[in-house]
Motif scaffolding. Structure first.
Motif, short mmCIF file in Angstrom:
data_model
loop_
_atom_site.label_atom_id
_atom_site.label_comp_id
_atom_site.label_asym_id
_atom_site.label_seq_id
_atom_site.Cartn_x
_atom_site.Cartn_y
_atom_site.Cartn_z
N SER A 76 0.89 -1.38 -0.03
CA SER A 76 0.11 -0.01 -0.04
C SER A 76 0.83 1.14 -0.02
O SER A 76 0.55 2.29 -0.59
CB SER A 76 -1.03 -0.13 1.16
OG SER A 76 -0.30 0.18 2.45
N ALA A 85 1.36 1.77 -3.62
CA ALA A 85 0.40 2.60 -4.25
C ALA A 85 0.36 4.01 -3.93
O ALA A 85 0.19 4.75 -4.99
CB ALA A 85 -0.91 1.78 -3.97
N VAL A 86 0.47 4.43 -2.62
CA VAL A 86 0.82 5.89 -2.76
C VAL A 86 1.93 6.65 -3.01
O VAL A 86 1.77 7.64 -3.70
CB VAL A 86 0.48 5.99 -0.87
CG1 VAL A 86 0.63 7.51 -0.83
CG2 VAL A 86 -0.74 5.52 -0.59
N MET A 143 1.34 6.76 -6.92
CA MET A 143 0.13 7.94 -7.23
C MET A 143 1.03 9.34 -6.94
O MET A 143 0.69 10.47 -7.61
CB MET A 143 -1.06 7.92 -6.34
CG MET A 143 -2.09 8.90 -6.41
SD MET A 143 -2.48 9.05 -8.25
CE MET A 143 -3.74 7.68 -8.38
N GLY A 155 -5.57 5.55 -12.55
CA GLY A 155 -6.95 5.09 -11.74
C GLY A 155 -7.67 4.14 -12.67
O GLY A 155 -8.35 3.42 -12.05
N GLU A 199 -6.02 0.84 -13.34
CA GLU A 199 -5.95 0.12 -12.03
C GLU A 199 -7.49 -0.43 -11.75
O GLU A 199 -7.80 -1.59 -11.25
CB GLU A 199 -5.55 0.94 -10.78
CG GLU A 199 -4.20 1.32 -10.83
CD GLU A 199 -3.38 0.00 -10.51
OE1 GLU A 199 -4.00 -0.76 -9.76
OE2 GLU A 199 -2.36 -0.07 -10.66
N GLN A 237 -9.27 8.98 -7.28
CA GLN A 237 -8.39 8.04 -7.53
C GLN A 237 -7.37 8.45 -6.56
O GLN A 237 -6.94 7.47 -5.77
CB GLN A 237 -7.94 8.26 -8.85
CG GLN A 237 -8.39 7.92 -10.03
CD GLN A 237 -9.24 6.45 -9.68
OE1 GLN A 237 -8.47 5.57 -9.19
NE2 GLN A 237 -10.43 6.52 -10.33
N ARG A 296 -6.73 5.56 -3.55
CA ARG A 296 -5.31 5.04 -3.14
C ARG A 296 -5.10 5.31 -1.66
O ARG A 296 -4.21 4.38 -1.18
CB ARG A 296 -4.15 5.89 -4.06
CG ARG A 296 -4.21 5.64 -5.43
CD ARG A 296 -3.85 3.95 -5.51
NE ARG A 296 -3.77 3.63 -6.94
CZ ARG A 296 -2.34 3.64 -7.59
NH1 ARG A 296 -1.30 3.94 -7.07
NH2 ARG A 296 -2.43 3.45 -9.14
#
Length: 465
Positions: free
Chosen positions: A52, A55-56, A59, A74, A77, A294, A298
């Motif tokens: 995770s 993921a951040v 982004m 977005g 995904e 999005q 995230r």
């Protein structure tokens, strides 16, 4: 001043953490349930937390490329969640079968089941990869992207879908490790994949733009898969794969598919609902609402994955204890895990309700995007306690091999409740994207209540795997 009792408590806590991270072989069908939960959950939480984090971070760097890049990632995904659904479905079947065989003290049969699930995964991924590489632009357009987003983002989508075999195997093999109770190995493989992603992402974005993010992801996950395979074939863990395990066994593959297809549809139903909501947000709020959503999503993933870690611990404990004939121990494990998960997620709920604005501000300086992102994060965050309980109940069913019950629950709560509610609020009551946001915690709360009811009925205790 630290008392002797407190020193002993802290010493015990650190010893449990160290034991969980060392990956020592454990018998989870005996001893303290509380200790068993934490021995499994700690590496599972750390495993998914770093995923995770990526993921951040991903982004964060992609957001510097503008609204179109955020929207492309977005939307892609959202589509890739279908790949995740297949991977998680097969992983669920592998976890249930491996855990049941380990509970029966039969590691040879557990390895055979794991190898057969890998054969099925490779076949399924081949079809998805070809379709994604050929129709990447059309997929983005179907998701509601404008011509500019399709033009700039098709290459990103093509790389991500073309490399979906890495996603499939990474999730599946980690499911095999978790079923065997080797949560530490699953953690290490995903950490390797995520750390490489985090290092390569800004570098490759700098040199190649948006497609660099996709290349980094594929390289990172592929490296994680190589690490997994090394330990399956050359390692010294409880599971050891040999060539004969990959000889097609119709009986085992039939059992895997029987568990996996409802689990796959279970997650396709959920991800399909998210895809529809993603498109609804883009249609009713435009690019700014889509980008804000999005960013919120995230961050939602960042904080919900640790809860998945605890839920996965429940699945392993259910499977192994049912295999050992310890039915009451399996039930107590789930109830205790649900309590811990609810406590953990209550803190996250407070964070999202009161600190959404500064969280979103880290990712964008666009006032309109930040406004949508903050609103989405606050609304979605209001249901975190329900998410926590529902996730544990669903994973308990899956760990028992009862994948059909949660599939029906997901279908009713997502497709017959969430999607109609989102359209009613967004279009019927003119709430636009806000209506879509509200439908998310409403549906998840319903899932938690229904799943709890069916868990207490206890039919999952009779499932044969």
């Amino acid at each position: 001043m630290i008392t002797k009792d407190r020193r002993l408590t802290l010493s015990y806590i650190f010893s449990v953490i160290k034991q969980s991270l060392n990956g020592e072989q454990q018998d989870y069908t005996q001893g303290s349930i509380r200790k068993a939960i934490f021995l499994l959950a700690i590496p599972m939480i750390l495993e998914l937390s770093l995923e995770s984090v990526f993921a951040v971070v991903d982004m964060f760097f992609v957001s510097k490329l503008g609204q179109n890049a955020i929207t492309t990632v977005g939307l892609t995904e959202s589509v890739i969640t279908i790949v995740y659904s297949i991977a998680i479905g097969l992983s669920t079947a592998a976890t249930a079968m491996v855990a049941r065989r380990i509970g029966e003290k039969n590691p040879e049969a557990a390895a055979h089941a794991g190898a057969q699930s890998m054969l099925i995964a490779l076949l399924a991924t081949l079809l998805v990869s070809i379709a994604g590489m050929v129709y990447a632009g059309e997929i983005l357009a179907l998701m509601g992207a404008n011509e500019e987003v399709v033009r700039d983002g098709a290459i990103f989508t093509r790389i991500m879908l073309g490399g979906s075999v890495a996603i499939m195997l990474l999730f599946l093999i980690n499911g095999i490790f978790r079923g065997a109770g080797d949560a530490a190995m699953a953690m290490k493989s995903l950490w390797i994949a995520s750390i490489i992603n985090i290092i390569l992402c800004p570098l490759l974005i700098h040199f190649f733009g948006l497609k660099g993010a996709a290349i980094a992801t594929v390289i990172g996950r592929s490296t994680g898969v190589l690490y997994q395979c090394y330990h399956l074939f050359k390692g010294s863990g409880i599971l050891k794969f040999y060539r004969h395990h990959f000889k097609l066994n119709p009986g085992i593959t039939k059992s895997i598919v029987a568990i996996a297809w409802p689990a796959t549809f279970q997650f396709i139903i959920a991800s399909g609902s998210w895809i529809i909501l993603t498109r609804l947000v883009a249609e009713t709020g435009g690019t700014a609402a889509s980008a804000g959503y999005q960013i919120a999503f995230r961050n939602f993933v960042f904080f919900i994955l640790p809860a998945w870690g605890l839920s996965n611990a429940a699945a392993t404990l259910v499977g192994q204890n049912l295999g050992a004939g310890q039915i009451q121990r399996a039930e107590r494990s789930v109830l205790l895990t649900a309590r811990y998960n609810a406590i953990l997620m209550s803190f996250v709920m407070v964070l999202f309700l009161f600190f959404s604005a500064p969280i979103v501000a880290v990712f964008t300086q666009d006032v309109e995007v930040a406004r949508y992102g903050t609103q989405a994060l606050q609304i979605i965050g209001s249901g975190f306690i329900f998410y926590a309980v529902g996730m544990v109940m669903i994973q308990a069913f899956n760990g028992a091999g009862d994948t059909r019950t949660p599939t029906v629950i997901n279908f009713v709560c997502f497709w017959l409740f969430q999607v109609p509610l989102a359209y009613l609020l967004a279009l019927g009551l003119d709430m636009d994207s806000t209506g879509a946001f509200i439908a998310i915690p409403a549906a998840e709360s319903l899932i938690a209540c229904v799943a709890w009811y069916y868990f207490k009925k206890g039919n999952w205790k009779q499932v044969k795997v």
